[in-house]
Motif scaffolding. Structure first.
Motif, short mmCIF file in Angstrom:
data_model
loop_
_atom_site.label_atom_id
_atom_site.label_comp_id
_atom_site.label_asym_id
_atom_site.label_seq_id
_atom_site.Cartn_x
_atom_site.Cartn_y
_atom_site.Cartn_z
N ASP A 325 0.84 -1.21 0.00
CA ASP A 325 0.00 0.00 0.00
C ASP A 325 0.87 1.26 0.00
O ASP A 325 0.58 2.23 -0.71
CB ASP A 325 -0.92 0.00 1.22
N GLN A 326 1.93 1.26 0.80
CA GLN A 326 2.82 2.42 0.86
C GLN A 326 3.47 2.69 -0.49
O GLN A 326 3.63 3.85 -0.90
CB GLN A 326 3.90 2.21 1.93
N ARG A 327 3.81 1.65 -1.20
CA ARG A 327 4.43 1.81 -2.51
C ARG A 327 3.40 2.29 -3.54
O ARG A 327 3.69 3.17 -4.35
CB ARG A 327 5.08 0.49 -2.95
N GLU A 328 2.21 1.72 -3.50
CA GLU A 328 1.17 2.12 -4.45
C GLU A 328 0.71 3.56 -4.23
O GLU A 328 0.38 4.27 -5.18
CB GLU A 328 -0.02 1.16 -4.34
N GLN A 329 0.72 4.00 -2.97
CA GLN A 329 0.25 5.35 -2.64
C GLN A 329 1.35 6.41 -2.76
O GLN A 329 1.10 7.60 -2.56
CB GLN A 329 -0.32 5.36 -1.22
N GLY A 330 2.58 5.98 -3.06
CA GLY A 330 3.67 6.93 -3.20
C GLY A 330 4.27 7.37 -1.88
O GLY A 330 5.08 8.31 -1.86
N ILE A 337 13.12 2.32 -3.75
CA ILE A 337 12.98 0.91 -3.41
C ILE A 337 13.02 0.02 -4.64
O ILE A 337 12.55 0.39 -5.71
CB ILE A 337 11.66 0.68 -2.62
N THR A 338 13.64 -1.15 -4.49
CA THR A 338 13.62 -2.18 -5.51
C THR A 338 13.46 -3.53 -4.82
O THR A 338 13.36 -3.59 -3.59
CB THR A 338 14.89 -2.13 -6.38
N ASP A 339 13.45 -4.61 -5.60
CA ASP A 339 13.09 -5.92 -5.05
C ASP A 339 14.13 -6.99 -5.36
O ASP A 339 14.87 -6.91 -6.35
CB ASP A 339 11.74 -6.36 -5.66
N SER A 340 14.18 -8.00 -4.49
CA SER A 340 15.07 -9.15 -4.67
C SER A 340 14.30 -10.41 -4.28
O SER A 340 13.99 -10.60 -3.10
CB SER A 340 16.32 -9.00 -3.80
N ARG A 341 13.97 -11.22 -5.27
CA ARG A 341 13.28 -12.48 -4.97
C ARG A 341 14.31 -13.53 -4.53
O ARG A 341 15.37 -13.66 -5.14
CB ARG A 341 12.51 -12.98 -6.19
N TYR A 342 13.95 -14.27 -3.50
CA TYR A 342 14.84 -15.29 -2.97
C TYR A 342 15.24 -16.30 -4.04
O TYR A 342 16.42 -16.66 -4.16
CB TYR A 342 14.15 -16.02 -1.81
N GLN A 343 14.26 -16.73 -4.85
CA GLN A 343 14.55 -17.73 -5.86
C GLN A 343 15.53 -17.20 -6.90
O GLN A 343 16.44 -17.90 -7.34
CB GLN A 343 13.27 -18.19 -6.55
N VAL A 400 -4.06 -18.48 1.09
CA VAL A 400 -4.96 -17.48 0.52
C VAL A 400 -4.65 -16.07 1.05
O VAL A 400 -4.89 -15.08 0.36
CB VAL A 400 -6.44 -17.86 0.79
N LEU A 401 -4.12 -15.99 2.26
CA LEU A 401 -3.80 -14.69 2.85
C LEU A 401 -2.72 -13.95 2.06
O LEU A 401 -2.64 -12.72 2.10
CB LEU A 401 -3.32 -14.87 4.29
N PHE A 402 -1.90 -14.70 1.33
CA PHE A 402 -0.75 -14.11 0.64
C PHE A 402 -0.96 -14.03 -0.88
O PHE A 402 -0.01 -13.78 -1.62
CB PHE A 402 0.51 -14.92 0.96
N LYS A 403 -2.19 -14.22 -1.31
CA LYS A 403 -2.47 -14.24 -2.75
C LYS A 403 -2.07 -12.94 -3.42
O LYS A 403 -1.39 -12.92 -4.45
CB LYS A 403 -3.96 -14.52 -2.98
N ARG A 404 -2.46 -11.80 -2.84
CA ARG A 404 -2.12 -10.51 -3.43
C ARG A 404 -0.62 -10.29 -3.45
O ARG A 404 -0.05 -9.85 -4.46
CB ARG A 404 -2.81 -9.39 -2.65
N TYR A 405 0.03 -10.59 -2.34
CA TYR A 405 1.47 -10.38 -2.23
C TYR A 405 2.23 -11.24 -3.23
O TYR A 405 3.10 -10.74 -3.97
CB TYR A 405 1.93 -10.70 -0.80
N GLN A 406 1.92 -12.52 -3.29
CA GLN A 406 2.67 -13.42 -4.17
C GLN A 406 2.43 -13.09 -5.63
O GLN A 406 3.34 -13.21 -6.46
CB GLN A 406 2.32 -14.88 -3.87
N ALA A 407 1.21 -12.66 -5.97
CA ALA A 407 0.93 -12.29 -7.35
C ALA A 407 1.68 -11.01 -7.74
O ALA A 407 2.22 -10.91 -8.84
CB ALA A 407 -0.57 -12.08 -7.53
N CYS A 408 1.72 -10.06 -6.83
CA CYS A 408 2.37 -8.77 -7.10
C CYS A 408 3.86 -8.94 -7.39
O CYS A 408 4.39 -8.33 -8.34
CB CYS A 408 2.16 -7.83 -5.93
#
Length: 415
Positions: A325-330, A337-343, A400-408
């Motif tokens: 939410d913080q990222r989407e709202q600016g 910020i950037t991302d690093s997937r474990y895999q 199911v709780l992590f559906k939005r996070y994992q998809a994003c």
């Protein structure tokens, strides 16, 4: 799954068990006191100092001590370790106040564009931290510096400072008290420190909260004003670079993920790398880690609620979605910020790191890449033994709780 994840503590080493059983016949609060007067007196006697600076730390200090006595059920070994820790944190605070009085210009030094690694515990933050620290342009606070930042380290004696050995003996004690901990997390006096250890001098720190089952203290910290904590954190970095300059700082703590807005208030040009891994896997691994940490100091039955925000599904999902939410709202800007997937980090580590450098406009020299590759070769996964833990099959209902996070973030299932 309920409030008690399936975690069974391993046996204590015989010597630890014998010490604790001998302690059963003592009046432990009298033999190893954890009251304010005794601890403050010990720190003042150790340092010859009495000025602790501002008063903001005193309330959480008192909450912690009350929680240790009323909730933690510390063994003899646990009380000894807790008393040693607290005197160390108090002593460091006294020395920070002293050095700032003598050298107020320390606070005028810039801390420019520090890089922070954040994410769920066990999501690859540590290995990414270690790899990025191979860049010679990077300054990383080492465990000995975080524990004893004063006097400011000198460039000429940085690798031979006697504080290194002192810190090394203290932190490697964790693995002697609980040998299985060595398979989960390396602790040495000369390796990179998490920010929670730097923040311990404020007595508002996830490092402190992770050592004992102290729900009252943990709850107090979740409501605390974190800006003074991050200001203190910055002060320690300024002390560390005062006589041993660092071109740019690399820092890490999973807990930063909860305080990004405050972090950016103190460090507006911060570079943030958020790690991503299957939350179900992270929570299972973290359960065994946290259980081992507290079992060093207490035989109390594991209480998952104490660590709800990192090992319970709903709280973990809320933590992750809050950052989304913080990222989407600016509130947290894309440039920060950037991302690093474990895999990705496991499969193609250098491609992952190149992406981080590219996002922040940093040059990744061939020599630096080779240093990182050499580090990986010297430290293969499982170097210190296999961290064994089970993932409760009932946790699959939490997916199911992590559906939005994992998809994003395109985070694959691992279990």
């Amino acid at each position: 799954m309920g409030n008690k994840p399936d975690w069974t503590p391993p046996p204590h080493p015989d010597w630890v068990e014998q010490i604790n059983r001998e302690g059963d016949c003592f009046d432990l609060p009298s033999v190893v006191p954890l009251d304010q007067a005794s601890l403050l007196s010990a720190a003042c006697s150790k340092t010859g100092l009495r000025d602790f600076g501002d008063e903001a730390w005193r309330e959480p200090f008192g909450v912690l001590l009350d929680s240790l006595e009323g909730e933690a059920e510390l063994t003899l070994m646990g009380r000894l370790m807790a008393r040693s820790d607290i005197i160390c944190w108090l002593s460091a605070r006294l020395q920070v106040v002293k050095i700032l009085k003598r050298h107020p210009d320390i606070l005028e030094q810039p801390v420019e564009a520090p890089m922070f690694i954040v994410g769920l515990p066990r999501s690859g933050t540590s290995i990414l931290f270690e790899l990025l620290s191979q860049d010679p342009d990077v300054g990383v606070p080492l465990i000995w510096e975080a524990m004893q930042p004063c006097p400011p380290p000198e460039a000429a004696t940085y690798r031979t400072d006697p504080r290194i050995d002192v810190a090394d003996r203290l932190v490697t004690q964790w693995g002697r008290v609980a040998p299985e901990f060595n398979t989960m997390h390396e602790m040495r006096g000369h390796i990179p420190a998490e920010c929670g250890l730097i923040m311990a001098g404020t007595f508002i720190s996830d490092h402190i909260a992770s050592l004992h089952q102290t729900p009252s203290y943990a709850a107090w910290c979740t409501q605390a004003d974190m800006e003074p904590v991050y200001r203190y954190h910055k002060t320690v970095l300024q002390i560390l670079q005062y006589r041993n300059p660092r071109k740019r700082w690399l820092l890490k703590a999973p807990e930063h993920q909860v305080h990004l807005q405050t972090l950016l208030k103190v460090y507006p040009d911060a570079r943030i790398v958020q790690t991503h891994r299957d939350p179900i896997k992270c929570m299972a691994s973290t359960t065994s880690l946290m259980g081992t940490l507290y079992y060093m100091r207490s035989d109390q039955v594991f209480n998952a609620a104490v660590f709800e925000n990192i090992i319970m599904g709903e709280a973990t999902a809320k933590r992750l979605e809050n950052v989304m939410d913080q990222r989407e709202q600016g509130i947290v800007l894309a440039k920060n910020i950037t991302d690093s997937r474990y895999q990705d980090l496991m499969d193609q580590p250098m491609a992952c790191i190149r992406g981080i450098y590219k996002h922040f406009g940093l040059a990744l020299e061939p020599e630096t890449e080779q240093r990182m590759l050499s580090y990986l070769e010297r430290k293969p996964k499982g170097k210190f033994g296999q961290h064994s833990y089970t993932v409760d099959e009932s946790r699959s209902s939490e997916r199911v709780l992590f559906k939005r996070y994992q998809a994003c973030y395109r985070v694959p299932d691992e279990v």
